[in-house]
Design an enzyme around this catalytic site. Sequence first.
Site, PDB file in Angstrom:
ATOM      1  N   GLY A  12      43.968  39.074  42.662  1.00 14.39           N
ATOM      2  CA  GLY A  12      42.828  38.979  43.575  1.00 14.39           C
ATOM      3  C   GLY A  12      43.112  38.057  44.742  1.00 14.39           C
ATOM      4  O   GLY A  12      42.648  38.273  45.862  1.00 14.39           O
ATOM      5  N   ASN A  13      43.910  37.007  44.506  1.00 14.22           N
ATOM      6  CA  ASN A  13      44.258  36.084  45.581  1.00 14.22           C
ATOM      7  C   ASN A  13      45.240  36.699  46.561  1.00 14.22           C
ATOM      8  O   ASN A  13      45.387  36.213  47.682  1.00 14.22           O
ATOM      9  CB  ASN A  13      44.852  34.798  44.998  1.00 14.22           C
ATOM     10  CG  ASN A  13      43.805  33.971  44.276  1.00 14.22           C
ATOM     11  OD1 ASN A  13      42.621  34.284  44.316  1.00 14.22           O
ATOM     12  ND2 ASN A  13      44.247  32.931  43.597  1.00 14.22           N
ATOM     13  N   LYS A 122      38.312  29.974  33.637  1.00 13.55           N
ATOM     14  CA  LYS A 122      38.726  30.934  34.663  1.00 13.55           C
ATOM     15  C   LYS A 122      38.093  30.575  36.005  1.00 13.55           C
ATOM     16  O   LYS A 122      36.877  30.606  36.165  1.00 13.55           O
ATOM     17  CB  LYS A 122      38.290  32.344  34.251  1.00 13.55           C
ATOM     18  CG  LYS A 122      38.551  33.423  35.298  1.00 13.55           C
ATOM     19  CD  LYS A 122      40.022  33.707  35.466  1.00 13.55           C
ATOM     20  CE  LYS A 122      40.229  34.877  36.424  1.00 13.55           C
ATOM     21  NZ  LYS A 122      41.661  35.104  36.697  1.00 13.55           N
ATOM     22  N   LYS A 204      43.091  38.935  34.578  1.00 17.68           N
ATOM     23  CA  LYS A 204      43.633  40.233  34.966  1.00 17.68           C
ATOM     24  C   LYS A 204      45.021  40.473  34.411  1.00 17.68           C
ATOM     25  O   LYS A 204      45.361  41.600  33.996  1.00 17.68           O
ATOM     26  CB  LYS A 204      43.628  40.341  36.491  1.00 17.68           C
ATOM     27  CG  LYS A 204      44.261  41.599  37.071  1.00 17.68           C
ATOM     28  CD  LYS A 204      45.748  41.451  37.401  1.00 17.68           C
ATOM     29  CE  LYS A 204      46.029  40.285  38.313  1.00 17.68           C
ATOM     30  NZ  LYS A 204      47.479  40.070  38.513  1.00 17.68           N
ATOM     31  N   LYS A 263      50.463  34.946  33.943  1.00 20.69           N
ATOM     32  CA  LYS A 263      51.443  35.981  34.303  1.00 20.69           C
ATOM     33  C   LYS A 263      52.666  35.891  33.398  1.00 20.69           C
ATOM     34  O   LYS A 263      53.176  36.908  32.914  1.00 20.69           O
ATOM     35  CB  LYS A 263      51.836  35.844  35.775  1.00 20.69           C
ATOM     36  CG  LYS A 263      50.732  36.206  36.739  1.00 20.69           C
ATOM     37  CD  LYS A 263      51.115  35.945  38.178  1.00 20.69           C
ATOM     38  CE  LYS A 263      50.007  36.440  39.108  1.00 20.69           C
ATOM     39  NZ  LYS A 263      48.699  35.836  38.843  1.00 20.69           N
TER      40      LYS A 263
END
Length: 301
Positions: A12-13, A122, A204, A263
């Site tokens: 999203g960033n 989050k 995500k 990630k």
Amino acid sequence: MRQKRLVIGLGGNAIMNPSKGQELSKELNALSGVAASIANASKKFDIVLTHGNGPQVGDELLKNLNTRLEPLPLYLLTAETQASIGSMLEANINRFAKKKFVSLITHSVVSPNDKAFEEPSKPIGPFYTKSQISKLSSRTRLSYARFKEGFRLVVPSPEPKEIVEADAVKALLGKFNIICCGGGGIPVVKEGNRLKGVNAVIDKDLTTQVIATEISADKMVLLTNVDFVYADFSDKRSAIRQIKASELKPMLEKFEEGSIRPKALAAIRFVEQTKKRAYIGHYKRLEDILAGKSGTVVLPD
């Protein structure tokens, strides 16, 4: 013989920097930069594209709090951002893609007993000063955390267990490329035959790993706004170009929560469960990542 499957997670960033707030023109400009490379990758792969929504869902939350109407629950704001970001992704990528990308609203099942509901972590929305976040948190009853750039609201982020629409994704692949699991998926818990929405935002990257494993993806690429995973983020000379999952796992605690850590964790899980490769790199360098010219490659043992 089916075409190889590639799952791409777009942060999203990467679409919008949270420190700059949400501006539609900037989001569209950012998306146009990555759209052509995603479309080009679809010549060789059936693609499942996921995306984050941290900055966007935070901004939508603030809009809801500043209206006279009853605010929508957080899980429905995730549904809204799935649709809006998915629409922008479709419109941009399909300018270049021969096989069309279509958006699929998706739900992620979580456990109602997940400890994340008691420990919000989050980050969502833009950065604030201390005085701004103090006023906001007293009005929203949400928690906040401090980062280098300032303060951000934080919400529960439970672990995704399964993707409700995984079979639909598999059925559509081959005819279409799929955009799904936006914002980590709409968080739900199972109550018998019923799915009940819960107020949280799922990470995500962890959801990307779940859908990648469930559809038997051949590769998973997590795109962000840095070129590599760094052993020491303050020292760009410490870029990790290749590493085994078992070697990366002890390094997890070094990485920042809400940034590279999920990630790296998602990459480790994907590699361990599938024995396939996972990649982490810059969203503007997808083609170089797939060609082995950029990004960090996480290898099976």
